[in-house]
Write an enzyme that holds these catalytic residues in place. Structure first.
Site: not given
Length: 379
Positions: A134, A205, A343
């Site tokens: 991420h 997210h 996601e």
């Protein structure tokens, strides 16, 4: 590293918080806007409230571009908050997390924290089992976006991600637009431009709880994923490079299936590797924003979430790492598997897997992506 970064932010925030406004009117979801009004590293944070003619409310903070709350009606007409989050900016700093955040510069994982582009090797932070997750420790979930409330239902967020930030090349101008439509859909539009070849994979997210009650697990929720294939992972959650069929496996969600019905099947190695579901599915939708990519429904509340996207993949994460250590909104402890994430994305580790849909962005090009989270009720 992540905890050190957030600790520094917390110290800055504590000083700024001394000038907070007194407690005022609460949002419909029970949030106090004053608790989101502070300053971090010279940039102001706030809580932005979007509403529509149907009575839906979405609250977003520009710290990480996070969706903090989403109020939608259930089958009895009672409003429920269907995303997890915290009651204040201070809480988001104290508990490092991705709750509701914009994820970038690269969502999901890059293998071994490195990739090569045009013959140049780039090294990134290794913040997850030896890989980059991420965007690294200081990914977009930690930054303060510049925010503009364009109307009662549109929020525009912008951020300049500088060349070398978390090891990624190029000055990247990022724009994320949240639009709340009257048919109870949250439309998220992503745009980005760079001055140097780079890689980009932006997503959101949010942790969805379809019962509007974080005390209830996701076991009974019915999930549909319009995907014939998925990308398997190893024990470090890294994609192997294979694309496998879901046929005759616990990965088959082509018809509505209770999330908990097969999640702990220890005979299937992918569920062992992922500690449950934490995988990328290869969508059948072909990037058509008008086709449903995924649906999740609570039989208890009747709340239905349909996901539409221009992206080729979707990461279904079942909250396997939620361990009851985070205390969220209204003092509720977020226990194991009390939410799911959907996601939308390019496939994980694409910079190192050249046959997969590219994430390369070059000067003169524009990165665009769109995802819609649409809520309805099944009575």
């Amino acid at each position: 590293m992540k905890k050190t970064f957030f600790a520094a932010l917390a110290a800055t925030l504590l000083l700024a918080g001394c000038n907070e406004a007194p407690v005022g009117k609460l949002t419909e979801s029970g949030l106090d806007k004053a608790k989101f009004e502070t300053e971090i590293n010279g940039k102001k944070t706030d809580l932005y409230v979007l509403t529509n003619s149907s009575g839906m409310e979405v609250c977003i903070t520009n710290l990480g571009g996070r969706i903090v709350s989403v109020m939608v009606p259930d089958k009895d007409g009672q409003k429920k908050d269907v995303v997890l989050g915290f009651d204040s900016i201070q809480d988001y700093i104290n508990v490092p997390s991705n709750y509701g955040a914009v994820i970038g510069r690269y969502g999901n994982r890059i293998g071994n924290g490195t990739f090569e582009l045009d013959g140049v090797k780039y090294d990134l932070p290794k913040n997850n089992f030896g890989h980059t997750l991420h965007g690294g420790d200081k990914g977009y979930h930690t930054v303060v976006f510049d925010a503009k409330l364009a109307s009662s239902n549109v929020l525009e967020l912008t951020y300049l991600s500088k060349d070398g930030e978390e090891g990624f090349p190029g000055n990247l101008n990022v724009k994320v637009t949240y639009i709340l439509s009257d048919d109870n859909a949250i439309q998220i539009k992503y745009e980005a431009e760079t001055d140097k070849p780079t890689v980009v994979n932006l997503t959101n997210h949010s942790y969805f709880n379809m019962d509007g009650d974080p005390n209830i697990t996701n076991s009974d929720w019915l999930l549909t994923l319009h995907a014939d294939q998925y990308t398997p992972i190893d024990s470090t959650f890294m994609t192997t490079g294979e694309i496998l069929t879901v046929e005759n496996t616990p990965m088959d969600f082509r018809t509505p299936t209770a999330i908990g019905s097969r999640i702990d099947d220890a005979s299937f190695v992918q569920l062992v590797n992922g500690k449950g579901y934490d995988h990328n599915w290869v969508l059948n939708t072909g990037g058509d924003i008008n086709k449903v990519a995924a649906t999740v429904e609570s039989p208890k509340t009747g709340i239905v979430l349909d996901v539409y996207t221009t992206e080729p993949g979707i990461q279904f994460y079942a909250g396997n790492f939620m361990q009851g250590t985070d205390t969220g909104k209204k003092g509720i402890v977020y226990k194991h598997r009390t939410a799911i994430c959907l996601e939308t994305q390019k496939y994980p580790d694409t910079p190192n897997k050249k046959d997969w849909p590219t994430t390369t962005l070059r000067p003169g090009e524009k990165y665009t992506g769109e995802t819609i989270y649409k809520f309805s009720v099944k009575k």
